[in-house]
Design a protein around this motif. Structure first.
Motif, PDB file in Angstrom:
ATOM      1  N   ASP A 102       0.962  -1.268  -0.155  1.00 42.90           N
ATOM      2  CA  ASP A 102      -0.095   0.141  -0.073  1.00 42.90           C
ATOM      3  C   ASP A 102       0.950   1.212   0.109  1.00 42.90           C
ATOM      4  OD1 ASP A 102      -2.164  -1.375   0.143  1.00 42.90           O
ATOM      5  OD2 ASP A 102      -2.193  -1.443   2.303  1.00 42.90           O
ATOM      6  N   TRP A 104       0.854   5.377   1.132  1.00 44.74           N
ATOM      7  CA  TRP A 104       0.423   6.218   1.742  1.00 44.74           C
ATOM      8  C   TRP A 104       1.140   7.584   1.776  1.00 44.74           C
ATOM      9  CZ3 TRP A 104      -3.966   6.173   5.086  1.00 44.74           C
ATOM     10  CH2 TRP A 104      -4.363   4.882   5.354  1.00 44.74           C
ATOM     11  N   THR A 123      -6.216   3.720   1.831  1.00 43.05           N
ATOM     12  CA  THR A 123      -4.993   4.054   1.116  1.00 43.05           C
ATOM     13  C   THR A 123      -4.998   4.748  -0.367  1.00 43.05           C
ATOM     14  OG1 THR A 123      -5.025   2.040  -0.062  1.00 43.05           O
ATOM     15  CG2 THR A 123      -4.309   1.458   2.124  1.00 43.05           C
ATOM     16  N   TRP A 131      -0.505   6.148  -8.812  1.00 45.45           N
ATOM     17  CA  TRP A 131      -1.081   6.102  -7.471  1.00 45.45           C
ATOM     18  C   TRP A 131      -1.576   7.769  -7.477  1.00 45.45           C
ATOM     19  CZ3 TRP A 131       0.491   9.570  -4.119  1.00 45.45           C
ATOM     20  CH2 TRP A 131       1.956   9.905  -4.086  1.00 45.45           C
ATOM     21  N   SER A 154       0.313  -4.710   5.462  1.00 41.91           N
ATOM     22  CA  SER A 154      -1.208  -4.565   5.634  1.00 41.91           C
ATOM     23  C   SER A 154      -1.663  -4.278   7.328  1.00 41.91           C
ATOM     24  CB  SER A 154      -1.671  -6.023   5.643  1.00 41.91           C
ATOM     25  OG  SER A 154      -1.031  -6.775   6.392  1.00 41.91           O
ATOM     26  N   SER A 157      -1.035  -0.489   7.330  1.00 43.73           N
ATOM     27  CA  SER A 157      -2.215   0.448   6.559  1.00 43.73           C
ATOM     28  C   SER A 157      -3.359   0.227   7.470  1.00 43.73           C
ATOM     29  CB  SER A 157      -2.312  -0.575   5.214  1.00 43.73           C
ATOM     30  OG  SER A 157      -2.942   0.165   4.418  1.00 43.73           O
TER      31      SER A 157
END
Length: 203
Positions: A102, A104, A123, A131, A154, A157
């Protein structure tokens, strides 16, 4: 409640159909049609209360860096380092093929705390090597912000998502210290921007 919506809509349609069938009797037809319309309006109002129309958030886009291909690492391409940005912008970037973590964006204003950014996906949204995420600033005009890009596992996130949910519920955005950042979050890019306008009190 959803059952009552179905009953109201179906009942409204039935009453209107009976009104059409009994149109030779104007008084009865008008009465049946009125009941049908009221039931349809009630059903629509009830459904709207259960499923409110989301408010579309407006945001600006800033300058963009020219992307060099092939992309070998996650990076931010907009805004550009040194930009003066508005209170809500769309931060954008690229990531290499087969990237499976992910992404961020975290802001760090003058209070030296970190503020993870998210939109409805939580996210950053990823697709075809690009992204993006809506990024919200809340400081004073001219204030400098560090904009960090992190990739996370994960667990990290989920931590950021839960933190944002708690802040929203309490309507208090306290920020995270360096020590509070989860171990599964790795800094991969950083730029600095300044605020073009006063964004104090804007979420």
């Amino acid at each position: 409640m959803f059952t009552s919506v179905i009953i109201s809509v179906v009942g409204g349609i039935i009453f209107i159909l009976f009104a059409i069938l009994y149109r030779k009797n104007p008084g009865l037809s008008v009465g049946l049609a009125s009941i049908g319309i009221v039931l349809l309006i009630y059903g629509g109002f009830t459904y709207g209360s259960m499923n409110p129309i989301p408010i579309n958030e407006t945001f600006d886009t800033g300058n963009k860096l020219q992307v060099e291909y092939p992309v070998t690492q996650v990076q931010v391409i907009s805004p550009v380092a040194g930009d003066a940005v508005n209170c809500r912008i769309l931060s954008m970037g690229v990531y290499p093929e087969n990237h499976n973590k992910d992404i961020w964006v975290l802001l760090r204003p003058s209070d030296e705390k970190f503020y993870p950014q998210s939109d409805w996906t939580n996210t950053s949204y990823k697709e075809n090597g690009k992204w993006q995420v809506v990024t919200r600033f809340g400081g004073d005009q001219g204030e400098a912000y560090d904009l960090f890009v992190y990739e996370t596992d994960s667990i990290a996130s989920a931590f950021f998502s839960e933190t944002i949910a708690q802040w929203k519920a309490a309507n208090a955005y306290e920020g995270l210290t360096t020590e509070e950042l989860p171990p599964g979050a790795t800094e991969i890019d950083k730029i600095q921007v300044t605020l073009e306008n006063n964004c104090r009190g804007i979420h």
